[in-house]
Design a protein around this motif. Structure first.
Motif, PDB file in Angstrom:
ATOM      1  N   ALA A 143      35.816  65.486  38.647  1.00 28.41           N
ATOM      2  CA  ALA A 143      34.801  65.640  40.221  1.00 28.41           C
ATOM      3  C   ALA A 143      32.973  64.916  39.577  1.00 28.41           C
ATOM      4  CB  ALA A 143      34.539  67.087  41.122  1.00 28.41           C
ATOM      5  N   GLY A 144      32.060  65.979  38.510  1.00 34.17           N
ATOM      6  CA  GLY A 144      31.249  66.056  38.129  1.00 34.17           C
ATOM      7  C   GLY A 144      31.753  64.491  37.041  1.00 34.17           C
ATOM      8  N   SER A 145      32.742  63.969  36.585  1.00 39.16           N
ATOM      9  CA  SER A 145      32.469  62.588  36.227  1.00 39.16           C
ATOM     10  C   SER A 145      31.961  61.308  37.382  1.00 39.16           C
ATOM     11  CB  SER A 145      33.627  61.832  35.775  1.00 39.16           C
ATOM     12  OG  SER A 145      34.805  61.884  36.560  1.00 39.16           O
ATOM     13  N   PHE A 146      32.647  62.079  37.904  1.00 36.84           N
ATOM     14  CA  PHE A 146      31.920  60.534  39.211  1.00 36.84           C
ATOM     15  C   PHE A 146      31.273  60.753  39.917  1.00 36.84           C
ATOM     16  CE2 PHE A 146      36.400  61.148  40.285  1.00 36.84           C
ATOM     17  CZ  PHE A 146      37.063  59.466  40.460  1.00 36.84           C
ATOM     18  N   ILE A 147      30.137  61.804  40.032  1.00 33.77           N
ATOM     19  CA  ILE A 147      29.184  62.745  40.054  1.00 33.77           C
ATOM     20  C   ILE A 147      27.691  61.401  39.195  1.00 33.77           C
ATOM     21  CG2 ILE A 147      27.022  64.385  39.982  1.00 33.77           C
ATOM     22  CD1 ILE A 147      28.882  65.935  41.955  1.00 33.77           C
ATOM     23  N   GLY A 149      21.262  55.359  32.074  1.00 28.28           N
ATOM     24  CA  GLY A 149      22.180  54.842  32.927  1.00 28.28           C
ATOM     25  C   GLY A 149      23.409  54.343  32.299  1.00 28.28           C
ATOM     26  N   VAL A 150      22.670  53.127  31.692  1.00 28.29           N
ATOM     27  CA  VAL A 150      24.375  52.727  30.786  1.00 28.29           C
ATOM     28  C   VAL A 150      24.753  53.938  29.626  1.00 28.29           C
ATOM     29  CG1 VAL A 150      24.889  51.446  28.954  1.00 28.29           C
ATOM     30  CG2 VAL A 150      22.965  50.323  30.626  1.00 28.29           C
ATOM     31  N   ILE A 151      24.137  54.700  28.944  1.00 32.01           N
ATOM     32  CA  ILE A 151      24.677  56.118  27.959  1.00 32.01           C
ATOM     33  C   ILE A 151      25.452  56.327  29.163  1.00 32.01           C
ATOM     34  CG2 ILE A 151      23.980  57.498  26.457  1.00 32.01           C
ATOM     35  CD1 ILE A 151      21.288  55.996  25.541  1.00 32.01           C
ATOM     36  N   LEU A 152      25.078  57.137  29.884  1.00 28.64           N
ATOM     37  CA  LEU A 152      25.562  57.635  30.835  1.00 28.64           C
ATOM     38  C   LEU A 152      26.815  57.719  31.394  1.00 28.64           C
ATOM     39  CD1 LEU A 152      24.372  60.895  31.692  1.00 28.64           C
ATOM     40  CD2 LEU A 152      23.659  59.513  33.942  1.00 28.64           C
ATOM     41  N   LEU A 153      26.694  56.452  31.770  1.00 30.14           N
ATOM     42  CA  LEU A 153      27.906  55.752  32.099  1.00 30.14           C
ATOM     43  C   LEU A 153      28.866  55.897  31.679  1.00 30.14           C
ATOM     44  CD1 LEU A 153      29.166  53.914  34.775  1.00 30.14           C
ATOM     45  CD2 LEU A 153      27.911  51.980  33.814  1.00 30.14           C
ATOM     46  N   ALA A 154      28.961  55.417  29.999  1.00 27.71           N
ATOM     47  CA  ALA A 154      30.147  55.550  29.392  1.00 27.71           C
ATOM     48  C   ALA A 154      30.306  56.960  28.884  1.00 27.71           C
ATOM     49  CB  ALA A 154      29.253  55.071  27.736  1.00 27.71           C
ATOM     50  N   ILE A 155      29.962  58.160  29.768  1.00 28.45           N
ATOM     51  CA  ILE A 155      29.784  58.957  29.261  1.00 28.45           C
ATOM     52  C   ILE A 155      30.781  59.833  30.168  1.00 28.45           C
ATOM     53  CG2 ILE A 155      28.649  61.674  29.113  1.00 28.45           C
ATOM     54  CD1 ILE A 155      26.725  60.721  27.730  1.00 28.45           C
ATOM     55  N   ALA A 156      30.343  59.166  31.448  1.00 29.03           N
ATOM     56  CA  ALA A 156      31.376  59.176  32.806  1.00 29.03           C
ATOM     57  C   ALA A 156      32.302  58.620  32.904  1.00 29.03           C
ATOM     58  CB  ALA A 156      30.155  59.100  34.133  1.00 29.03           C
ATOM     59  N   VAL A 157      32.751  57.937  31.527  1.00 26.89           N
ATOM     60  CA  VAL A 157      33.785  57.425  32.010  1.00 26.89           C
ATOM     61  C   VAL A 157      34.808  58.493  30.615  1.00 26.89           C
ATOM     62  CG1 VAL A 157      35.715  55.261  30.991  1.00 26.89           C
ATOM     63  CG2 VAL A 157      33.231  55.116  32.723  1.00 26.89           C
ATOM     64  N   LYS A 158      34.527  58.479  29.411  1.00 32.45           N
ATOM     65  CA  LYS A 158      35.372  59.217  28.828  1.00 32.45           C
ATOM     66  C   LYS A 158      35.324  60.472  29.186  1.00 32.45           C
ATOM     67  CE  LYS A 158      34.325  61.635  24.255  1.00 32.45           C
ATOM     68  NZ  LYS A 158      33.469  61.961  23.650  1.00 32.45           N
ATOM     69  N   LEU A 159      34.415  61.220  29.812  1.00 32.67           N
ATOM     70  CA  LEU A 159      34.908  62.587  30.827  1.00 32.67           C
ATOM     71  C   LEU A 159      35.754  62.831  31.571  1.00 32.67           C
ATOM     72  CD1 LEU A 159      32.939  65.467  30.743  1.00 32.67           C
ATOM     73  CD2 LEU A 159      32.426  64.835  32.999  1.00 32.67           C
ATOM     74  N   PHE A 160      36.014  61.734  32.342  1.00 32.53           N
ATOM     75  CA  PHE A 160      36.914  61.270  33.262  1.00 32.53           C
ATOM     76  C   PHE A 160      38.341  61.055  32.702  1.00 32.53           C
ATOM     77  CE2 PHE A 160      40.095  58.871  35.880  1.00 32.53           C
ATOM     78  CZ  PHE A 160      39.752  59.483  36.890  1.00 32.53           C
ATOM     79  N   ALA A 161      38.070  60.447  31.168  1.00 32.00           N
ATOM     80  CA  ALA A 161      39.002  59.888  30.797  1.00 32.00           C
ATOM     81  C   ALA A 161      40.313  61.522  30.256  1.00 32.00           C
ATOM     82  CB  ALA A 161      39.533  59.330  30.085  1.00 32.00           C
ATOM     83  N   ALA A 162      39.210  61.994  29.750  1.00 31.00           N
ATOM     84  CA  ALA A 162      39.385  63.754  28.772  1.00 31.00           C
ATOM     85  C   ALA A 162      40.012  64.215  29.983  1.00 31.00           C
ATOM     86  CB  ALA A 162      38.508  63.992  28.364  1.00 31.00           C
ATOM     87  N   ASN A 163      39.477  64.120  30.943  1.00 37.14           N
ATOM     88  CA  ASN A 163      40.201  65.496  31.838  1.00 37.14           C
ATOM     89  C   ASN A 163      40.591  65.350  32.679  1.00 37.14           C
ATOM     90  OD1 ASN A 163      38.180  67.859  31.315  1.00 37.14           O
ATOM     91  ND2 ASN A 163      36.542  66.493  30.999  1.00 37.14           N
TER      92      ASN A 163
END
Length: 203
Positions: free
Chosen positions: A87-91, A183-197
């Motif tokens: 859920a956090g990755s979406f935010i 913003g770009v860095i944050l986007l990449a981190i959101a994708v990684k966080l989603f994939a990991a969890n």
């Protein structure tokens, strides 16, 4: 006493500079104190004084307390960390879209005073920051996140103290460029966080 010392020693052995740097960058992007400079300047004009020290300390305490108690609160209501992290990755994803495209999908009301409440919460330790902390907790050791919080709070304090100088130095264009980069860095981190969890939801 020996048990406490062993726990403290164990915590320090888990210090990882890579995790600290990553967590610091994520929190820096989410807090977005540089992007909040126009709001801070407006507050200063309205009330004449920004409570930099008090706001920074309260924000740090809020983030650290939520980092350690947030998981227990989730457990109490029956939500696991993996679900919260997804859920956090979406935010984080939507925050990144805002920063990259310069649009407002959602935003807290602009504070009217420079008291602790609008500065510490929600400007510094807002909903996005709290969600991000628990998402990071699913990936990193708490000691590294605490250090990242303190690094960001020091930076926040410096920005609050010298917001006028920073705005004149960077200009509106410079602030916008920094927001888009993070913003770009944050986007990449959101994708990684989603994939990991996401995998943890189906185990």
């Amino acid at each position: 006493m020996n048990m406490e010392l062993r726990e403290i020693f164990s915590a320090f052995t888990r210090i990882d500079f890579k995790e600290i740097i990553t967590a610091s960058m994520v929190l820096f992007a989410v807090i977005d104190i540089i992007g909040s400079i126009p709001i801070i300047l407006d507050l200063r004009k309205k009330v004449g004084h920004i409570q930099s020290e008090k706001a920074s300390i309260v924000a740090a305490l809020l983030m650290i307390v939520f980092l350690f108690l947030g998981k227990e609160i989730l457990t109490l209501i029956g939500i696991d960390v993996n679900s919260f992290a997804v859920a956090g990755s979406f935010i984080i994803f939507f925050l990144a879209i805002e920063m990259i495209l310069g649009i407002q999908l959602y935003k807290d009301d602009e504070p009217e005073t420079a008291a602790v409440v609008p500065l510490a919460f929600p400007l510094i330790a807002g909903a996005g920051t709290m969600t991000t902390l628990l998402s990071l907790r699913a990936e990193f050791f708490p000691i590294n996140i605490v250090i990242a919080i303190l690094i960001n709070i020091i930076f926040v304090y410096v920005v609050l103290k010298s917001s006028g100088i920073i705005e004149r130095f960077l200009g509106k264009q410079g602030i916008n460029v920094i927001r888009k980069i993070f913003g770009v860095i944050l986007l990449a981190i959101a994708v990684k966080l989603f994939a990991a969890n996401i995998k943890g939801l189906f185990l």
